[in-house]
Write a protein that holds these residues in place. Structure first.
Motif, PDB file in Angstrom:
ATOM      1  N   ASN A 235      10.167   2.466   3.733  1.00 46.12           N
ATOM      2  CA  ASN A 235      10.318   3.880   3.381  1.00 46.12           C
ATOM      3  C   ASN A 235       9.982   4.120   1.912  1.00 46.12           C
ATOM      4  O   ASN A 235      10.656   3.108   1.125  1.00 46.12           O
ATOM      5  N   GLU A 236       9.086   5.068   1.438  1.00 45.97           N
ATOM      6  CA  GLU A 236       8.651   5.179   0.034  1.00 45.97           C
ATOM      7  C   GLU A 236       9.907   4.835  -0.920  1.00 45.97           C
ATOM      8  O   GLU A 236       9.727   4.171  -1.657  1.00 45.97           O
ATOM      9  N   THR A 237      11.228   5.642  -0.773  1.00 45.44           N
ATOM     10  CA  THR A 237      12.275   5.337  -1.725  1.00 45.44           C
ATOM     11  C   THR A 237      12.895   4.337  -1.674  1.00 45.44           C
ATOM     12  O   THR A 237      13.208   3.621  -2.796  1.00 45.44           O
TER      13      THR A 237
ATOM     14  N   VAL B 261      14.564   9.741  -7.133  1.00 41.79           N
ATOM     15  CA  VAL B 261      13.877  11.009  -6.846  1.00 41.79           C
ATOM     16  C   VAL B 261      12.576  10.683  -6.880  1.00 41.79           C
ATOM     17  O   VAL B 261      11.879  10.217  -7.750  1.00 41.79           O
ATOM     18  N   ASP B 262      11.743  11.110  -5.734  1.00 40.19           N
ATOM     19  CA  ASP B 262      10.470  10.830  -5.619  1.00 40.19           C
ATOM     20  C   ASP B 262       9.755  12.373  -5.444  1.00 40.19           C
ATOM     21  O   ASP B 262      10.037  12.564  -4.349  1.00 40.19           O
ATOM     22  N   MET B 263       9.027  13.023  -6.286  1.00 34.44           N
ATOM     23  CA  MET B 263       8.294  14.260  -5.977  1.00 34.44           C
ATOM     24  C   MET B 263       7.190  14.123  -5.932  1.00 34.44           C
ATOM     25  O   MET B 263       6.159  13.758  -7.157  1.00 34.44           O
TER      26      MET B 263
ATOM     27  N   ILE C   6       0.779  -1.197   0.080  1.00 33.74           N
ATOM     28  CA  ILE C   6       0.016   0.067   0.022  1.00 33.74           C
ATOM     29  C   ILE C   6       0.746   1.182   0.091  1.00 33.74           C
ATOM     30  O   ILE C   6       1.686   1.551   0.901  1.00 33.74           O
ATOM     31  N   ASP C   7       0.615   2.187  -0.957  1.00 32.02           N
ATOM     32  CA  ASP C   7       1.295   3.405  -1.070  1.00 32.02           C
ATOM     33  C   ASP C   7       0.145   4.428  -0.579  1.00 32.02           C
ATOM     34  O   ASP C   7      -0.558   4.728  -1.202  1.00 32.02           O
ATOM     35  N   LEU C   8       0.567   5.031   0.548  1.00 33.17           N
ATOM     36  CA  LEU C   8      -0.418   5.997   1.360  1.00 33.17           C
ATOM     37  C   LEU C   8       0.005   7.405   0.923  1.00 33.17           C
ATOM     38  O   LEU C   8       0.836   8.073   1.428  1.00 33.17           O
TER      39      LEU C   8
HETATM   40 MG    MG Z   1       4.034   9.381  -2.997  1.00 30.45          MG
END
Ligand code: MG
Ligand code: ATP
Length: 837
Positions: A172-174, A201-203, A6-8
Motif C-alpha cells: 500500500n502506498e501509505t 497523509v498522501d494527496m 515502483i510507484d505507479l
Molecule cells: Mg501517488
C-alpha cells in the motif's frame, strides 16, 4: 536479484533501486526521476513516459493517461462511465465486459486492456531500472493505493507479469511511505514501550489517502487507513478548467467543453497555474495563444480566489483525518508527527487544513514525490536475500471487512461469517473447519459494500473439491485456510480433509456422534479460529510464503472437536489436500495472460526496431550537417576544391532526400546511405586527423632519440653512471638511434612536400611504431643496472647518500642519474617519458 521499488502514480511514476550506497531514486533517459504515466500509440511504435506526454495534444486520441484507476474495472463500472467524457481517447467494452482502450497502433485499430496498458508503463519503468542498475530487472515491489480492492490488486499483479516482472509484494502506498519513514529512525521506542504514532497523509493527482501507524524499534503496524479516492490535484485543476471555460466562453464566445484539444491545453495551463499559485499569492496571468479558432485567450487568477472556489474540495480533507483517529481510537495528542507527501499537499490551503485539524505543524521530512518508490525499494530489499537490511517488520491491514457465505444444507440456506473484519492485520491466515460429505463452495465478499469504492463486492467463489464422506458414511472434517496475502489479496489458499482411521477394533471411532450433530455445519469456533490464526510475518513470507501450520492445527482440532467420551478412543487422523477452484469476478485466464505477455514482447521488439531505424536515419542527418559544416572549416584544406564541391552537392541531395523519398525508409537504406557518404568523407577526415596528430608523434620520437643520444654522449664521456654498460650494446643503441633519426628526417621531408589534399606519406601509427621499436631496442641497454659494489665500511654511509647503490637496487635504471649532480636536471626531466616495457 534486482531490488527495485515502483510507484505507479496516476500522473507520475518513480523507480527506486537499492545499490551498495543505499536506496536511490533513478532518472529516466531524459534525466528526469519522474516518468509520466502516459502511453502514446503511433503508426510505427509506441511512446511511453515523457515521449508520450509530448503527444497528449498532438496525438490526443491515441495517447492514454489517467488509466491507473481503470484497473480491474468493468466497462459498465460507474467510475469508468464517469471518467469517459473527460478522456480524449476512446473506452470500449471488451467481450469479457472489461474496459478496453481503443487506439490506432501500427495503422490498425487495437483494443488493449488496463492490464496491458499498465504492463506497458511497467515495461518502461523496468527499462529505467535496468539502465540504472546495468542488469536485468525481474524482482520488484509495486505500490498501489491502500483502498484498492482485490480486483484492482489482481489487475496490477497481472500487469507486472505482462511486463516480465516478478512482484514480490504489492504494498500500500501509505505503508511504503511509513516504511521509508521508520526504517532509518534510530530513536523509536523499544518494543515493550508505548509506540510512536505517526499519521501519513498522501494527496496525489487522483486520490487522497491517510494512514496512522504505530512504530516501535524494528517494526511498524498500520493501525487504520482512510481515504477519499476522488480528491487529488486533478480535482483542483478541474476547478480552474471549469472557471476558465466559462470565463473564456463568455469573453471570447468559445464553446470549449465540447472540444477536446483546447480542453487538454487548458488543463495543462491550469495545472501550471495551480502550481504557480502554491508559491505566489498575487494575481497570476493565464495566456494561451491560438487557443481555439485562432483566438488568443488571456485571464488571471489569484490564490485567494482559487481557494474560495475550492472550498467544497478543501472541506473533504478533514473527514479522513478524523476517521483514522476514530478507527484507531486515538486522540490528536497521541500523534507524534504528521508526515505529508504527494504533489497536491504542496497546495498551501491543503496543508493549512491538515495543520488546522491536528493543531500542529506538519512534517515534510520525506521526499514528497519519491517516498513511495523509496519505501517500495526498501521493502524489496527486505524481501531480497541478496541485501542485508535492518530487521523491520511491517503489519498492514485489511481495508474492508471480508466475509464468506456458503450453502448450508443443515440450516437449509445460506450461512455466512465475517472472516476478516476491517483493519484486521494483514498478511494473515486463518483456518476454518467445515463438516461436509460433498464438495462445496465458499462465496467471498466484502461485507460493507457502502464503504467499498468498487461496485462489485464479490471476491469470487472458491470450490473446495474432492470432498468425500468418511469410510462410515459420516461427514468429513474439512479444514479450510483463508488468507489475505502480502499483496493484500484474499484467497482460500488451501483445504484439507481430515481422515479418521480406527486403530483398535471394537472401540468407538472418534467423532461419530459429534459429527452427526455438527454435520453440514461450519464450525465457527472463535476460540479455535483465534488459536489457529497464523500471521505471516515478514520473515516467514521471505522463507516460505505458503508455509502453513497444518500439523499444529490438526492437534488443536483434536482437542476442540472431540467430545469428552471420544478422548479415550484410539483413532489416528491423516490429512489429504483438496483442490480448490477459484472463480474471481475479474481474472484474466492464464492463456490470455500468456498471450498478453507474448504481445508485449512483440511490441517491445517493434519499438526497438523502430528506434534503431530512427537512430539510423538521425545518423545520416547528423552526418550531413556535421560534414557540411566541417568541409567549410577544419576539413577545407584537406580536400581539393572539385571534390569538396561535389561532396557538398551530394550532402545537399541527401538532405533533400531525407525530407522526401528518404523520409520513411528501412534501417538498412539509411545505413547504406551513411556508408556512401562516409566513403567520401572518411579519407578527408583521416587526413585531417593525421595532420593533427602527426606532429605530436614526431615529437615523441624526437624526444626518445635525444634521450638515447644523451646516454651515448655520457657513455662516450666515460661518465661514471654509464661506465658499466657494454660498448657493443651502446654501439647497438647508437645504430638504432641513427637509423631512427634518418627515418624520421626522411619522412618529415617527404611529408613536408606532400599536398594536404593527398593521403600522408607516413601514418601516425607508423611513427608510433617506430618510437616503440627504438625504445624496445635501447631501453633494456640503457637501463641496465650497475653491478653492486660493496663499499668499504666507513664509506658505506656516503655511498648510500650518493645513490648509485640505491638506484641500482631499486631497478629504475637511468633515473639513478637524478642523484648524480651533473645529469639530474636533464635526464631527470626526460626519463619519465620513457616507455619501459
Ligand atoms: Mg501517488
Ligand atoms: P496518485 O497518488 O493519485 O496516484 P500521483 O502519485 O501521480 O497520483 P503526485 O505525483 O503525488 O501524484 O502529485 C501530482 C499532483 O500534485 C498533480 O496534481 C500536480 O499538479 C500536483 N502538484 C505538484 N506540485 C505542486 C505544487 N507545487 N502546487 C500544487 N500542486 C502541485
Amino acid at each position: 536479484m534486482s531490488v527495485v521499488g515502483i510507484d505507479l502514480g496516476f500522473q507520475s511514476c518513480y523507480v527506486a533501486v537499492a545499490r551498495a550506497g543505499g536506496i536511490e531514486t533513478v532518472a529516466n533517459e531524459y534525466s528526469d526521476r519522474s516518468t509520466p504515466a502516459c502511453i502514446s500509440f503511433g503508426p510505427k511504435s509506441r511512446a511511453i513516459g515523457a515521449a508520450a506526454k509530448g503527444q497528449v495534444i498532438s496525438n490526443a486520441k491515441n495517447t492514454l493517461q489517467g488509466f491507473k484507476r481503470f484497473q480491474g474495472r468493468a466497462y459498465t463500472d460507474p467510475f469508468v462511465q464517469a471518467e469517459k467524457p473527460g478522456n480524449a481517447y476512446e473506452l470500449v467494452e471488451l467481450p469479457t465486459g472489461a474496459t478496453g482502450f481503443k487506439v490506432m497502433y501500427l495503422e490498425e485499430e487495437r483494443c488493449f486492456t488496463a492490464e496491458q496498458i499498465t504492463g506497458m508503463l511497467l515495461t518502461k519503468l523496468k527499462e529505467t531500472a535496468e539502465s540504472a542498475l546495468k542488469k536485468p530487472v525481474v524482482d520488484c515491489v509495486v505500490a498501489v493505493p491502500c483502498f484498492f480492492t482485490d480486483a484492482e490488486r489482481r489487475s496490477v499483479m497481472d500487469a507486472t507479469q505482462i511486463a516480465g516482472l516478478n512482484c514480490l509484494r504489492l504494498i500500500n502506498e501509505t505503508t511504503a511511505v511509513a516504511l521509508a519513514y521508520g526504517i532509518y529512525k534510530q530513536d523509536l521506542p523499544a518494543p515493550e514501550e508505548k509506540p510512536r504514532i505517526v499519521v501519513f497523509v498522501d494527496m496525489g493527482h487522483s486520490a487522497y489517502q491517510v494512514s496512522v501507524c504505530a512504530f516501535n524499534k524494528g517494526k511498524l503496524k498500520v493501525l487504520a487507513t482512510a481515504f477519499d479516492p476522488s480528491v487529488g490535484g486533478r480535482k483542483f485543476d478541474e476547478v480552474l478548467v471549469s472557471y476558465f471555460c466559462e470565463e473564456f466562453g463568455k469573453k471570447y464566445k468559445l464553446e470549449i467543453k465540447s472540444n477536446i484539444r483546447p480542453l487538454l491545453r487548458l488543463a495543462q495551463e491550469c495545472e501550471k497555474l495551480k502550481k504557480l499559485m502554491s508559491a505566489n499569492a498575487s494575481e497570476l496571468p493565464l495566456n494561451i495563444e491560438c487557443f481555439m479558432n485562432d483566438v488568443d485567450v488571456s485571464g488571471s487568477m489569484n490564490r485567494g480566489h482559487f481557494e474560495e472556489m475550492c472550498d467544497s474540495l478543501l472541506a473533504r480533507i478533514e473527514p479522513p483525518l478524523r476517521s483514522v483517529l476514530e478507527q484507531a481510537k486515538l486522540k490528536k495528542e497521541d500523534i507524534y508527527a504528521v508526515e505529508i507527501i504527494g504533489g497536491a499537499t504542496r497546495i498551501p490551503a491543503v496543508k493549512e487544513r491538515i495543520v488546522k485539524y491536528f493543531g500542529k505543524e506538519v512534517s515534510t521530512t520525506l521526499n514528497a514525490d519519491e517516498a513511495v518508490a523509496r519505501g517500495c525499494a526498501l521493502q524489496c530489499a527486505i524481501l531480497s536475500p541478496a541485501f542485508k537490511v535492518r530487521e523491520f517488520s511491517i503489519t498492514d491491514l485489511v481495508p474492508y471487512s471480508i466475509s464468506l457465505k456458503w450453502n448450508s444444507p443443515a440450516e437449509e440456506g445460506l450461512s455466512d461469517c465475517e472472516v476478516f473484519p476491517k483493519n484486521h492485520a494483514a498478511p494473515f491466515s486463518k483456518v476454518l473447519t467445515f463438516y461436509r460429505k460433498d464438495p462445496f463452495t465458499l462465496d467471498a465478499y466484502y461485507s460493507t459494500p457502502k464503504e467499498l469504492l468498487y461496485p462489485d463486492p464479490s471476491l469470487g467463489q472458491f470450490h473446495v473439491q474432492k470432498v468425500i464422506p468418511q469410510a462410515d458414511g459420516s461427514s468429513s472434517k474439512v479444514k479450510v485456510k483463508v488468507r489475505v496475502n502480502v499483496h493484500g489479496i484474499f484467497s482460500v489458499s488451501s483445504a484439507s480433509l481430515v481422515e479418521v482411521h480406527k486403530v483398535e477394533e471394537g472401540e468407538e471411532p472418534m467423532e461419530t456422534d459429534q459429527t452427526a450433530k455438527e454435520e453440514e455445519k461450519m464450525q465457527v469456533d472463535h476460540e479455535e479460529l483465534k488459536t489457529e490464526e497464523n500471521q505471516q510475518t515478514q520473515a516467514e513470507t521471505k522463507s516460505n510464503p505458503d508455509e502453513m501450520e497444518t500439523s499444529q492445527s490438526g492437534t488443536k482440532d483434536k482437542k476442540t472437536d472431540q467430545p469428552p467420551q471420544a478422548k479415550k478412543a484410539k483413532v489416528k487422523t491423516s490429512t489429504v489436500d483438496l483442490p480448490i477452484d477459484h472463480y474471481p469476478p475479474w481474472q484474466i485466464g492464464r492463456d490470455v495472460l500468456n498471450l498478453f505477455v507474448e504481445n508485449e514482447g512483440k511490441m517491445i521488439m517493434q519499438d526497438k526496431l523502430e528506434k534503431e531505424r530512427i537512430d539510423a536515419k538521425n545518423a545520416v542527418e547528423e552526418y550531413v550537417y556535421e560534414m557540411r559544416d566541417k568541409l567549410c572549416s577544419i576539413y577545407e584544406k584537406f580536400v581539393c576544391e572539385d571534390d569538396r564541391n561535389s561532396f557538398i552537392l551530394k550532402l545537399e541531395d541527401t538532405e533533400n532526400w531525407l525530407y522526401e523519398d528518404g523520409e520513411d525508409q528501412s534501417k538498412q537504406v539509411y545505413i547504406d546511405k551513411l556508408n556512401d557518404l562516409k566513403n567520401l568523407g572518411q579519407p578527408i577526415q583521416t587526413r585531417y586527423q593525421e595532420f593533427e596528430e602527426r606532429p605530436k608523434a614526431f615529437e615523441e620520437l624526437g624526444k626518445q632519440i635525444q634521450l638515447y643520444m644523451k646516454v651515448i654522449h655520457a657513455f662516450k664521456k666515460k661518465e661514471e653512471i654509464y661506465d658499466h654498460l657494454d660498448p657493443a650494446d651502446v654501439d647497438k643503441v647508437e645504430k638504432s638511434v641513427n637509423e631512427a633519426m634518418e627515418w624520421m628526417n626522411n619522412k618529415m621531408n617527404l611529408q613536408h612536400k606532400q599536398d594536404l589534399t593527398i593521403d600522408p606519406v607516413v601514418k601516425t601509427k607508423d611513427i608510433q611504431a617506430k618510437t616503440k621499436e627504438l625504445t624496445f631496442t635501447c631501453n633494456p641497454i640503457v637501463t641496465k643496472p650497475k653491478p653492486k659494489v660493496e663499499p668499504p665500511k666507513e664509506e658505506q654511509q656516503a655511498g648510500e647518500q650518493n645513490g648509485p647503490v640505491d638506484s641500482n637496487t631499486n631497478g629504475q635504471g637511468p633515473q639513478a642519474a637524478e642523484q648524480s649532480p651533473d645529469t639530474a636536471s636533464e635526464t631527470g626531466k626526460k626519463l619519465p617519458d620513457m616507455d619501459i616495457e
